[in-house]
Write a protein that holds these residues in place. Structure first.
Motif, PDB file in Angstrom:
ATOM      1  N   ARG A  17      -8.305   2.677   7.165  1.00 26.78           N
ATOM      2  CA  ARG A  17      -9.334   2.010   6.888  1.00 26.78           C
ATOM      3  C   ARG A  17      -9.154   1.261   5.663  1.00 26.78           C
ATOM      4  O   ARG A  17      -9.433   0.043   5.663  1.00 26.78           O
ATOM      5  CB  ARG A  17     -10.790   2.720   6.819  1.00 26.78           C
ATOM      6  CG  ARG A  17     -11.422   3.107   8.143  1.00 26.78           C
ATOM      7  CD  ARG A  17     -12.457   3.881   8.050  1.00 26.78           C
ATOM      8  NE  ARG A  17     -13.643   3.395   7.278  1.00 26.78           N
ATOM      9  CZ  ARG A  17     -14.390   2.403   7.743  1.00 26.78           C
ATOM     10  NH1 ARG A  17     -14.614   2.149   9.304  1.00 26.78           N
ATOM     11  NH2 ARG A  17     -15.341   1.732   7.101  1.00 26.78           N
ATOM     12  N   ALA A  18      -8.768   1.843   4.644  1.00 31.15           N
ATOM     13  CA  ALA A  18      -8.441   1.255   3.250  1.00 31.15           C
ATOM     14  C   ALA A  18      -7.200   0.122   3.619  1.00 31.15           C
ATOM     15  O   ALA A  18      -7.163  -1.065   2.907  1.00 31.15           O
ATOM     16  CB  ALA A  18      -8.023   2.313   2.211  1.00 31.15           C
ATOM     17  N   TYR A  75       0.801  -1.187  -0.149  1.00 33.37           N
ATOM     18  CA  TYR A  75      -0.066   0.042   0.149  1.00 33.37           C
ATOM     19  C   TYR A  75       0.775   1.112   0.212  1.00 33.37           C
ATOM     20  O   TYR A  75       0.294   2.311  -0.260  1.00 33.37           O
ATOM     21  CB  TYR A  75      -0.885   0.100   1.171  1.00 33.37           C
ATOM     22  CG  TYR A  75      -2.082   0.818   0.909  1.00 33.37           C
ATOM     23  CD1 TYR A  75      -3.356   0.258   0.521  1.00 33.37           C
ATOM     24  CD2 TYR A  75      -2.048   2.196   1.215  1.00 33.37           C
ATOM     25  CE1 TYR A  75      -4.556   0.801   0.196  1.00 33.37           C
ATOM     26  CE2 TYR A  75      -3.380   2.951   1.076  1.00 33.37           C
ATOM     27  CZ  TYR A  75      -4.508   2.365   0.546  1.00 33.37           C
ATOM     28  OH  TYR A  75      -5.746   3.135   0.192  1.00 33.37           O
ATOM     29  N   ALA A 135     -15.663  -5.200   3.092  1.00 34.26           N
ATOM     30  CA  ALA A 135     -15.890  -3.758   3.096  1.00 34.26           C
ATOM     31  C   ALA A 135     -17.282  -3.619   3.588  1.00 34.26           C
ATOM     32  O   ALA A 135     -17.449  -2.818   4.600  1.00 34.26           O
ATOM     33  CB  ALA A 135     -15.745  -2.882   1.838  1.00 34.26           C
ATOM     34  N   GLU A 184     -13.235  -8.638  -1.303  1.00 30.81           N
ATOM     35  CA  GLU A 184     -12.999  -7.309  -1.118  1.00 30.81           C
ATOM     36  C   GLU A 184     -14.246  -6.604  -0.907  1.00 30.81           C
ATOM     37  O   GLU A 184     -14.504  -5.756   0.102  1.00 30.81           O
ATOM     38  CB  GLU A 184     -12.053  -6.529  -2.066  1.00 30.81           C
ATOM     39  CG  GLU A 184     -11.532  -5.121  -1.406  1.00 30.81           C
ATOM     40  CD  GLU A 184     -10.676  -4.498  -2.280  1.00 30.81           C
ATOM     41  OE1 GLU A 184     -10.514  -3.290  -2.541  1.00 30.81           O
ATOM     42  OE2 GLU A 184      -9.636  -5.389  -2.672  1.00 30.81           O
ATOM     43  N   LYS A 237      -5.152   6.779   5.811  1.00 34.29           N
ATOM     44  CA  LYS A 237      -5.509   5.660   4.987  1.00 34.29           C
ATOM     45  C   LYS A 237      -5.788   4.319   5.797  1.00 34.29           C
ATOM     46  O   LYS A 237      -6.114   3.285   4.965  1.00 34.29           O
ATOM     47  CB  LYS A 237      -4.605   5.590   3.970  1.00 34.29           C
ATOM     48  CG  LYS A 237      -4.317   6.804   3.122  1.00 34.29           C
ATOM     49  CD  LYS A 237      -3.156   6.443   2.345  1.00 34.29           C
ATOM     50  CE  LYS A 237      -3.028   7.954   1.255  1.00 34.29           C
ATOM     51  NZ  LYS A 237      -1.788   7.734   0.483  1.00 34.29           N
ATOM     52  N   LEU A 246      -8.991  -2.915   5.226  1.00 33.19           N
ATOM     53  CA  LEU A 246      -9.307  -3.603   4.233  1.00 33.19           C
ATOM     54  C   LEU A 246      -8.512  -4.739   3.415  1.00 33.19           C
ATOM     55  O   LEU A 246      -8.604  -5.758   3.291  1.00 33.19           O
ATOM     56  CB  LEU A 246      -9.967  -2.730   3.432  1.00 33.19           C
ATOM     57  CG  LEU A 246     -10.946  -3.419   1.996  1.00 33.19           C
ATOM     58  CD1 LEU A 246     -12.065  -4.481   2.576  1.00 33.19           C
ATOM     59  CD2 LEU A 246     -11.664  -2.449   1.177  1.00 33.19           C
ATOM     60  N   LYS A 247      -7.389  -4.192   2.810  1.00 35.18           N
ATOM     61  CA  LYS A 247      -6.495  -4.916   2.201  1.00 35.18           C
ATOM     62  C   LYS A 247      -5.941  -6.073   3.053  1.00 35.18           C
ATOM     63  O   LYS A 247      -5.679  -7.071   2.573  1.00 35.18           O
ATOM     64  CB  LYS A 247      -5.363  -4.041   1.543  1.00 35.18           C
ATOM     65  CG  LYS A 247      -5.908  -2.899   0.443  1.00 35.18           C
ATOM     66  CD  LYS A 247      -6.401  -3.752  -0.562  1.00 35.18           C
ATOM     67  CE  LYS A 247      -6.538  -2.622  -1.741  1.00 35.18           C
ATOM     68  NZ  LYS A 247      -7.263  -3.320  -3.022  1.00 35.18           N
TER      69      LYS A 247
END
Length: 234
Positions: free
Chosen positions: A179-180, A160, A215, A211, A177, A183-184
């Motif tokens: 939260r993103a 990331y 989410a 994904e 970032k 998720l990953k």
């Protein structure tokens, strides 16, 4: 190879009777009690990890010696608070002419070198992976968190980080970032759990759209007002 040193120097097998089992694994056959500076001169490590709470342990001489033997010395003084950090971000970047790959246990402000280059040190914190690991394991229904799951979580985090981040001296994404990133990380953990046969709560359809499904399971901290706001006219 790992060379682990304590307050006496390099951990060697000559003092196995004084070491706990976790330390004994890293005991070396030779050079018992060799000082840190001499370890770096002799063995030329590429990574320097500090978990000592000894402020200033990574001296200018030590870091410059390390920088002679590797193009991008990885320097992680992980002790906190700041006064316990083995070196500061400014010292690491200045003493390596900006070549250091740096992360710390304590927060540091941006560093501006004499030639105008600016670096933004990042704090090495488990918050970047723990939420995603927990989310992924819970959604998958995994009974154990394996070493490989932790590895895949680390890879997802590393992927990331952008080239622009790296150019600015960052080795973690910005906290905005998170939260993103989570998720990953969660997706990577579930995919590894699936490879290990540990997924017990997901259908094939959910795995095929993983994904999106993950989410949809993430918590949004949005709250409805408890008291309705109204204008009262008489």
């Amino acid at each position: 190879a790992f060379f682990v040193a304590d307050q006496f120097g390099l951990i060697g097998k000559e003092r196995l009777d004084t070491l706990n089992p976790e330390q004994a694994i890293f005991a070396r056959d030779t050079d018992n009690n060799l000082p840190l500076k001499e370890i770096i001169k002799k063995y030329k490590p590429t990574i320097l990890l500090g978990m000592t709470t000894v402020g200033g342990l990574f001296t200018k001489e030590i870091i410059k010696e390390m920088a002679q033997h590797t193009d991008r010395p990885i320097i992680f003084p992980l002790s906190n608070p700041t006064i316990k950090s083995e070196c500061t971000a400014e010292q690491a970047f200045e003493w390596t002419d900006g070549k250091a790959i740096f992360a710390s246990g304590s927060p540091f402000d941006k560093v501006t070198l004499k030639d105008g280059r600016v670096f933004y040190p990042t704090q090495c914190n488990n918050m970047f992976v723990f939420p995603g690991i927990g989310l992924g394991a819970t959604i998958a229904g995994a009974k154990t968190i394996t070493d490989r799951m932790l590895y895949e979580a680390a890879v997802a985090l590393a992927n990331y980080v952008t080239e622009d981040d790296l150019a600015e001296g960052k080795v973690f994404p910005h906290v905005s970032k998170i939260r993103a990133v989570s998720l990953k990380v969660a997706v990577a953990v579930i995919q590894q759990a699936a490879r290990e046969g540990q997924v017990s709560k997901l259908s094939q359809k959910e795995l095929d759209n993983l994904e999106q499904f993950v989410a949809s399971k993430m918590y949004d901290p949005l709250y409805a007002p408890l008291v309705e706001k109204r204008e009262v006219t008489i």
